[in-house]
Structures are given as C-alpha cells and as structure tokens.
Write a protein that holds these residues in place. Structure first.
Motif, mmCIF file in Angstrom:
data_model
loop_
_atom_site.group_PDB
_atom_site.id
_atom_site.type_symbol
_atom_site.label_atom_id
_atom_site.label_comp_id
_atom_site.label_asym_id
_atom_site.label_seq_id
_atom_site.Cartn_x
_atom_site.Cartn_y
_atom_site.Cartn_z
ATOM 1 N N MET A 75 47.052 -25.142 52.341
ATOM 2 C CA MET A 75 47.042 -25.927 53.569
ATOM 3 C C MET A 75 45.897 -26.927 53.532
ATOM 4 N N ASP A 76 46.157 -28.124 54.016
ATOM 5 C CA ASP A 76 45.089 -29.091 54.283
ATOM 6 C C ASP A 76 45.050 -29.285 55.790
ATOM 7 N N ALA A 77 44.032 -28.723 56.418
ATOM 8 C CA ALA A 77 43.937 -28.749 57.877
ATOM 9 C C ALA A 77 42.836 -29.664 58.375
ATOM 10 N N HIS A 78 42.282 -30.469 57.469
ATOM 11 C CA HIS A 78 41.267 -31.444 57.869
ATOM 12 C C HIS A 78 41.510 -32.695 57.035
ATOM 13 N N ASN A 79 42.407 -33.525 57.553
ATOM 14 C CA ASN A 79 42.856 -34.708 56.817
ATOM 15 C C ASN A 79 43.143 -35.812 57.821
ATOM 16 N N HIS A 80 42.319 -36.870 57.790
ATOM 17 C CA HIS A 80 42.537 -38.034 58.654
ATOM 18 C C HIS A 80 43.544 -38.939 57.948
ATOM 19 N N LEU A 81 44.759 -38.985 58.482
ATOM 20 C CA LEU A 81 45.871 -39.557 57.726
ATOM 21 C C LEU A 81 45.780 -41.064 57.521
ATOM 22 N N ASN A 82 44.991 -41.767 58.288
ATOM 23 C CA ASN A 82 44.832 -43.198 58.032
ATOM 24 C C ASN A 82 43.932 -43.460 56.829
ATOM 25 N N LEU A 83 43.219 -42.409 56.373
ATOM 26 C CA LEU A 83 42.340 -42.527 55.203
ATOM 27 C C LEU A 83 42.601 -41.385 54.226
ATOM 28 N N GLY A 84 43.782 -40.809 54.286
ATOM 29 C CA GLY A 84 44.058 -39.576 53.560
ATOM 30 C C GLY A 84 44.798 -39.740 52.254
ATOM 31 N N MET A 85 44.802 -40.949 51.720
ATOM 32 C CA MET A 85 45.536 -41.212 50.471
ATOM 33 C C MET A 85 44.563 -41.545 49.332
ATOM 34 N N ARG A 86 45.075 -41.490 48.115
ATOM 35 C CA ARG A 86 44.302 -41.898 46.949
ATOM 36 C C ARG A 86 43.976 -43.396 47.019
ATOM 37 N N TYR A 87 42.840 -43.747 46.486
ATOM 38 C CA TYR A 87 42.499 -45.162 46.381
ATOM 39 C C TYR A 87 43.551 -45.898 45.556
ATOM 40 N N ALA A 88 44.052 -45.233 44.511
ATOM 41 C CA ALA A 88 45.103 -45.836 43.678
ATOM 42 C C ALA A 88 46.393 -46.060 44.454
ATOM 43 N N SER A 89 46.642 -45.243 45.467
ATOM 44 C CA SER A 89 47.808 -45.441 46.329
ATOM 45 C C SER A 89 47.548 -46.552 47.342
ATOM 46 N N TYR A 90 46.305 -46.655 47.769
ATOM 47 C CA TYR A 90 45.929 -47.601 48.816
ATOM 48 C C TYR A 90 45.921 -49.050 48.322
ATOM 49 N N ILE A 91 45.423 -49.267 47.115
ATOM 50 C CA ILE A 91 45.237 -50.635 46.608
ATOM 51 C C ILE A 91 46.521 -51.466 46.637
ATOM 52 N N PRO A 92 47.655 -50.969 46.088
ATOM 53 C CA PRO A 92 48.880 -51.798 46.109
ATOM 54 C C PRO A 92 49.331 -52.127 47.526
ATOM 55 N N TRP A 93 49.119 -51.181 48.446
ATOM 56 C CA TRP A 93 49.504 -51.439 49.833
ATOM 57 C C TRP A 93 48.554 -52.439 50.490
ATOM 58 N N ALA A 94 47.255 -52.233 50.312
ATOM 59 C CA ALA A 94 46.265 -53.091 50.972
ATOM 60 C C ALA A 94 46.236 -54.488 50.377
ATOM 61 N N GLY A 95 46.447 -54.575 49.080
ATOM 62 C CA GLY A 95 46.418 -55.883 48.429
ATOM 63 C C GLY A 95 45.034 -56.349 48.054
ATOM 64 N N PHE A 96 44.059 -55.444 48.034
ATOM 65 C CA PHE A 96 42.699 -55.824 47.632
ATOM 66 C C PHE A 96 41.954 -54.598 47.109
ATOM 67 N N TYR A 97 40.865 -54.863 46.385
ATOM 68 C CA TYR A 97 39.948 -53.816 45.948
ATOM 69 C C TYR A 97 38.746 -53.783 46.881
ATOM 70 N N ILE A 98 38.162 -52.614 47.012
ATOM 71 C CA ILE A 98 36.915 -52.467 47.767
ATOM 72 C C ILE A 98 35.778 -52.394 46.751
ATOM 73 N N PRO A 99 34.799 -53.281 46.824
ATOM 74 C CA PRO A 99 33.725 -53.294 45.818
ATOM 75 C C PRO A 99 32.947 -51.983 45.769
ATOM 76 N N ASP A 100 32.586 -51.584 44.548
ATOM 77 C CA ASP A 100 31.752 -50.390 44.336
ATOM 78 C C ASP A 100 32.304 -49.194 45.115
ATOM 79 N N PHE A 101 33.524 -48.824 44.801
ATOM 80 C CA PHE A 101 34.217 -47.809 45.599
ATOM 81 C C PHE A 101 35.189 -47.053 44.717
ATOM 82 N N PRO A 102 35.346 -45.738 44.940
ATOM 83 C CA PRO A 102 34.569 -44.855 45.811
ATOM 84 C C PRO A 102 33.151 -44.645 45.275
ATOM 85 N N ARG A 103 32.255 -44.309 46.168
ATOM 86 C CA ARG A 103 30.859 -44.077 45.800
ATOM 87 C C ARG A 103 30.240 -43.090 46.781
#
Length: 302
Positions: free
Chosen positions: A13-41
């Motif tokens: 079970m994952d019972a502490h997951n904020h779903l607006n930030l709960g995905m892999r960075y690799a999943s987020y990048i194609p959707w967002a259309g940009f990279y976040i500098p020096d991230f994750p850190r």
C-alpha cells in the motif's frame, strides 16, 4: 542479494502519495514539455522544495485536464511498482481548475477511478492545505466528503497547533461519515506535536510522524491507540529532516511496536518508489528483509 524486482512483486500500500507530484520525473517530462534544472536533488527543507513547485510544477498545471493527467501519471507509476492499494491525495485547491465546481471536481476523480478500478484499489484522499483559503475549504470540503468518493482526509502544512481549530469540525464530520482521518505532523516537529495532533483530531493515521521516535511514552501512546504512521524515508532524507538513511528513525519506531508503512510522499521530487526504498533501507542496515516484508504485508491486511 536483494533486488527491487523482488519487492515489486510483493503486494503493498502507498498511503502517503500526493498525486499531483506522485509520478516519476521521467513520466513527468514528456507531459510537462520541459526539464527542471538540477533535479531531482536534495533540499534544505520544505521552503527549498516549494521554490521548485512555485517556479515549475504549479504554473504548468492550469486546466482540469492537467490535473486529471497528473493523477493518471501517478496512478500508472504506482501500478508499475506493484502498489495494490493507493490512498492518493488530491488537493481540494484543484477545484479551482474545475471551474470552482465541486461536482466537476468529483466527476474528474471518478473518471480516473473508473479507468484504473480493475488494476489497483484506488482510494482517493481529500488533501487540505493549512495555508489554503479556510473559508473555501469549509465551503467545499463537506460536499466532497458527503460524496462518498473520498475514503480519507489529510491536513498538511506548518506542523504547529496554531489554526487547527479551523478544521476540527471537518474532522468530526469525517468521523461521522466513516472517513479515515489523517494529518501531516512529526516530520519537522517533535513527539509532543504528534501526540497533540492525534488528540485534537482523533486521528486514525499520521503522515510522517517520525518525531515520535524520540519519546518512548509517545510511541506507547501510538501503539495503545493503534495509530499507523505512513513514513517516507526518501522524503525525510531528501528534505534534510533526517541526516541520512542509515540514521532513519523508522527502525526505532518499528522496534518499539509502532505500526508503520513505507510510502513515497512526492515521487517526482524524491525519486524513490516503495520497492526502491525497501531495498535502500535493507542495504543501509536500517531494517532486515524480514522486517520490510512484515511492514508491507501488514499494510495490505484487511
């Protein structure tokens, strides 16, 4: 040899997951259309983390479809890690993205639930920020809670008692409706604050709660009341709440009989799935494989 794949196969079970930030960075990048500098850190506390949220993730989420997309990405990545029960937090503030319409907000969540209902036990959680407009929370939250869609509620924000009186009525309503009561406390605050939040809101579970490890009487209190702590080791290390994984207090909590789970918090920021954290905790000598299996198995018990 301990492998991540071994833990992916284990129901969890994952019972502490904020779903607006709960995905892999690799999943987020194609959707967002940009990279976040020096991230994750690694971050110097929550304020440092919120600079990234303010500059990048929050401005990118504009429409109702954006919110739905983010939740979808997070659910998909939970499934990929073998999560079988997902108590995922959806912030009440996203009603703004749904034309300030609670019914539209609820319909959006229902669409995601229906999409994945045969793949994962998705239990939406209503997230409420202490710094959000309390009048809007009081207006919107009861309708959300009466809908039956939300199985739990969670209050997050500064881990202080100031302002908690604004939410006690909602927690009383949750109790009457059979909705699980959670709140964030004890990641940056002490054992006393964990106990006080539990008492004030009659909590069922605590998000983080690691501050309790410094006080045996509070740990006994949690055991006696059967309060479960949803602990996020990677988050605690990456936010500098603990010095290192090797020193993580989940070991103390577990050995003192406190009911704990291992959770992701914000996978986008902390870059560790539950399965990866399980391996890391074992390799750091914090918990044994048998102890981790016990935590995972207990988390999905009926």
């Amino acid at each position: 040899m301990t492998s991540v794949s071994e833990f992916k196969k284990r129901p969890k079970m994952d019972a502490h997951n904020h779903l607006n930030l709960g995905m892999r960075y690799a999943s987020y990048i194609p959707w967002a259309g940009f990279y976040i500098p020096d991230f994750p850190r690694k971050f110097s506390g929550l304020d440092d983390m919120h600079t990234i949220i303010g500059q990048y993730t929050r401005p990118r989420c504009i429409t109702e479809k954006d919110v739905q997309d983010l939740i979808t990405l997070s659910v998909q990545d939970a499934i990929a890690d073998g999560v079988t029960i997902l108590e995922g937090s959806i912030d009440i503030g996203f009603i703004h993205h749904c034309g300030e319409s609670v019914p539209r907000f609820l319909d959006m969540i229902t669409r995601v639930y229906e999409k994945f209902k045969n793949e994962i036990d998705f239990r939406p959680e209503l997230g409420m920020g202490k710094t959000f407009d309390t009048e809007l929370i009081k207006e919107w939250a009861p309708e959300c809670m009466h809908s039956g869609i939300f199985k739990s509620i969670d209050l997050y924000g500064p881990e202080v008692e100031e302002g908690l009186e604004n939410f006690t009525d909602l927690y009383e309503l949750a109790g009457k409706l059979g909705i699980k009561k959670k709140a964030h406390v004890g990641e940056f605050s002490d054992a006393k604050s964990v106990k006080r939040f539990v008492q004030i809101f009659d909590l069922d579970e605590v998000q983080h709660g690691i501050g309790a490890a410094t006080d045996k009487s509070v740990m006994k209190f949690l055991c006696d009341k059967n309060i479960r702590l949803h602990v996020c080791p990677a988050s605690n290390v990456m936010l500098s709440a603990v010095p290192s994984l090797e020193e993580h207090p989940i070991k103390i909590l577990y050995e003192n009989g406190v009911n704990v789970t291992i959770a992701t918090d914000d996978l986008l920021f902390f870059n560790k799935s539950i399965s990866e954290q399980c391996v890391d905790l074992i390799e750091a000598g914090v918990l044994t494989k048998e102890q981790v299996f016990n935590i995972l198995d207990k988390s999905v018990e009926k």
